[in-house]
Scaffold this active site. Structure first.
Site, mmCIF file in Angstrom:
data_model
loop_
_atom_site.group_PDB
_atom_site.id
_atom_site.type_symbol
_atom_site.label_atom_id
_atom_site.label_comp_id
_atom_site.label_asym_id
_atom_site.label_seq_id
_atom_site.Cartn_x
_atom_site.Cartn_y
_atom_site.Cartn_z
ATOM 1 C CB VAL A 13 -0.973 0.038 1.186
ATOM 2 C CG1 VAL A 13 -1.875 1.258 1.299
ATOM 3 C CG2 VAL A 13 -1.939 -1.203 0.977
ATOM 4 C CE LYS A 104 -5.934 -5.916 7.420
ATOM 5 N NZ LYS A 104 -5.712 -5.888 5.963
ATOM 6 C CD GLU A 128 -13.214 5.607 3.926
ATOM 7 O OE1 GLU A 128 -13.830 4.435 3.872
ATOM 8 O OE2 GLU A 128 -13.804 6.615 4.320
ATOM 9 C CB VAL A 131 -12.851 -1.265 7.328
ATOM 10 C CG1 VAL A 131 -14.154 -2.184 6.876
ATOM 11 C CG2 VAL A 131 -12.586 -1.334 8.586
ATOM 12 N N GLY A 133 -10.923 -1.422 1.837
ATOM 13 C CA GLY A 133 -9.905 -0.928 0.884
ATOM 14 C C GLY A 133 -10.448 0.476 0.315
ATOM 15 N N GLY A 186 -1.760 -14.655 -6.067
ATOM 16 C CA GLY A 186 -1.523 -13.592 -5.035
ATOM 17 C C GLY A 186 -2.736 -13.161 -4.338
ATOM 18 C CD GLU A 189 -0.317 -11.988 3.470
ATOM 19 O OE1 GLU A 189 0.516 -12.219 4.119
ATOM 20 O OE2 GLU A 189 -0.976 -10.913 3.452
ATOM 21 C CE LYS A 204 -10.152 -5.988 6.374
ATOM 22 N NZ LYS A 204 -9.836 -6.918 5.137
ATOM 23 N N GLY A 301 -5.645 -4.579 -2.417
ATOM 24 C CA GLY A 301 -4.940 -4.199 -3.482
ATOM 25 C C GLY A 301 -4.285 -2.645 -3.413
#
Lengths: 422, 422
Positions: A13, A104, A128, A131, A133, A186, A189, A204, A301
């Site tokens: 991210v 989170k 924001e 939770v 994305g 992907g 994990e 979340k 993502g």
């Protein structure tokens, strides 16, 4: 107006946020007259300096340089996990910085303390990105629905598990094959425990509980069941009964009581949540007076999530209204007291009297049967029996299940999946 | 902080806003420390004074008392229609008031002028309630997606038409029966022209065009087709082909070009929009970098819409960031240049050579056929022929259709419905 920020953590991210700001900050300036400038980016891994350099951003491996820069007004924490993220955020708040975070796990565990501290020092925490994305869910609830009571929340909050359940049904493959496929793509994990076990969804849900009810539940007190026990057969049978299996985060406010749970759930086909496929996330809210609402989009993502990070940075610059939620007078409900309908699957020996024995136990626990289907024999000598019950109490169901699984005609353990009627 | 407002218009949404504020303003105070006080409510109809009295709100039939009250900071316009709403809002802005409005027809027609004026006098116009009622869509786009490019919008923006199409398919009834049913249930007005003809959807699309692209299109230049031509058969056949018929507002940005349209559209079953049933509204956005998003909820109803009105009042009190959108360098596309796939239905005489004649015309207009189904004969001697085409240009399709409908073997007019592949 120029807004100077520092970013800690250049993982997925973090590096996407650098890219996003490079590509879209002129759009933000045009829309808001705000110019966002990344004063300093930080990561303990020296190699991440290359990413910063690519976007012309100053880089350091020394976090104190970010925390102590007086020009930096807002710190974006994108490390993840409890430590060192917790210590950095605490120090940053004490130094008078605003925080934007996607973390989170940290908020679910220490959110109460951090929001309390933020209020004490008059600073804000933007979350924001923590939770769902890319979905502007936090803003929609806290500002768009500012005059609404949230009565129920149903969330598909984890893309990994939604993808696995979706693939199991779509390709008729078992859990471990679907997991391997998710890992290859992907979407999961290598160590998928946090997702598979429902912990990520639980984290979340805790954040939504704070946002909607002002309550930070203790993580241990929220019933949490993952998806690893779901058999492909269950997905097929559920589909025949017009249901899809989804891992739901559930919150229901009933007066003083708050019923929080995470577990696989049968969702009727036709309900908007049943159509949420692949890695998508969605949240369904039952509110007063706005009625029912659904928010759907990408839950993970880097690039998608970066839009939530930037939205927080902008909101924080232009106002300061993400006020602390007041704790309401609410009691957490234990799942044993919850009533719902159940899908049950028994693997029974193909011999007379099985149904009689099972239904006698159910009746003795006040559970009445709405429908029974006995499937063709499969896997050597076992016969799958599928039942849908009328509404029953969880504790009664658990007691019945214990007794049923002890029957000599039953291959233990039997499967139950709760049905939500929305 | 106390916020004093005036409300003009005590119809459906206006009286619901009084009720909502009576019931939920303590919730708003708890969450934001803001106390909303209705200083004065106004309606030309004297009888509406009873509603105001019920909620302990001062009432007048003289609008100048609201416009000239120096204590009133924000005026909530809930009259609807162009005049006198336009004059009141203009006067209010010039007197230094902020505006909150649900008036989509007014904004679509005079929004450019009103937003320009608002910026000139340094005031804001909140319009969350004007599109998709209870869904916090305006805030989500303008703030949540502040760093995102909106590439495509697909909206089910009108509950009346969505209900009619839904009922036609669900109950296998024709358009006029479904309309009567909608009127009986209060989902359609006695004079339903604005809804049925697509004008209401067009108005909302114009507001979204401004919000997403900074462009106020001329209403006349946006291709708009209503639902009155849709036959129940089309809904049935579309379903057999795995599509649902929805009245969509469509916006596609392609570089400098902006393609805006309102027309009945085949939506593939499985796409989130296909499941939006009854009177619900939903908007599907294709964005960068946030990906695709769906917002779903109640698009009408006084109480639901009042939550959007109150959200605007609160947002306006706590900040002033709904900045004017800059006009982008954009050219409106004419529908004749748009390419899409088509569903076609011909009512043909049951005689040899029909398909040959039709497909020859299509081929001469560069339209190639993806699938053909000839249905059982019905309605005396006509045979319905259903075709799905590959992507074709609208102008070619229109030319082909003119020629096909002149064939002696065809009962004119034939039906086309555009297919969106999302």
């Amino acid at each position: 107006m120029v807004k100077k920020i520092g970013i800690i953590g250049l993982g997925n991210v973090g590096s996407a946020t650098l890219k996003s700001l490079a590509e879209y900050s002129s759009l933000v300036s045009r829309r808001t007259s705000l110019k966002i400038e990344i004063k300093l980016a930080c990561d303990l891994r020296k190699g991440k300096g290359k990413i910063a350099a690519k976007y012309g951003v100053a880089f350091t491996t020394d976090v104190s340089k970010v925390l102590n820069d007086p020009q930096i007004d807002t710190i974006v924490e994108l490390i993840g996990g409890i430590e060192p993220a917790y210590s950095f955020i605490k120090e940053a708040l004490l130094k008078g910085k605003n925080i934007v975070t996607a973390n989170k796990a940290l908020l679910a565990e220490r959110g109460q303390e951090l929001f309390f501290l933020a209020r004490k020092v008059g600073k804000n925490i933007g979350f924001e990105a923590s939770v769902c994305g890319a979905i502007p869910l936090i803003k929609s609830i806290s500002e768009g629905l500012v005059s609404c009571e949230i009565k129920k929340i149903y969330g598909i909050l984890n893309g990994t598990t939604n993808y696995i359940l979706y693939k199991m049904g779509q390709e008729k493959i078992d859990f471990s094959s679907a997991l391997r496929r998710a890992q290859k793509k992907g979407f999961a994990e290598k160590k998928p425990h946090f997702d598979i076990s429902g912990i990520d969804t639980l984290n979340k849900l805790c954040i939504l509980s704070y946002l909607c009810f002002g309550v930070w539940p203790s993580l241990k007190r929220v019933y949490t069941e993952g998806i690893s026990k779901i058999d492909m057969l269950d997905i097929v049978y559920a589909e025949e009964l017009n249901y899809r299996v989804k891992l739901l985060a559930i919150a229901k406010r009933q007066g003083k009581f708050l019923d929080l749970r995470v577990h696989p759930t049968l969702v009727p086909i036709g309900h908007p949540l049943s159509g949420v496929s692949s890695t998508y996330n969605a949240v369904y809210l039952d509110t007063q007076p706005a009625g029912d609402l659904l928010f759907y989009g990408r839950g993970a993502g880097g690039m998608a999530t970066s839009s939530a990070v930037i939205s927080d940075i902008v909101s924080m610059s232009l106002d300061s209204k993400i006020s602390e939620r007041k704790k309401e007078n609410i009691i957490l409900k234990n799942i044993t007291t919850v009533r719902s309908r159940y899908y049950m699957r028994f693997m029974a020996y193909d011999e007379p009297g099985v149904l009689a024995k099972v239904s006698k136990i159910l009746a003795s626990q006040h559970i009445s049967i709405a429908s029974v289907t006995q499937k063709e024999k499969l896997r050597r000598k076992f016969v799958p029996v599928i039942m849908i019950t009328h509404a029953a109490k969880e504790s009664d169901m658990q007691k019945a299940l214990l007794r049923i699984d002890k029957l000599s005609v039953i291959k233990s353990p039997s499967q139950i999946i709760r049905i939500e009627d929305f």
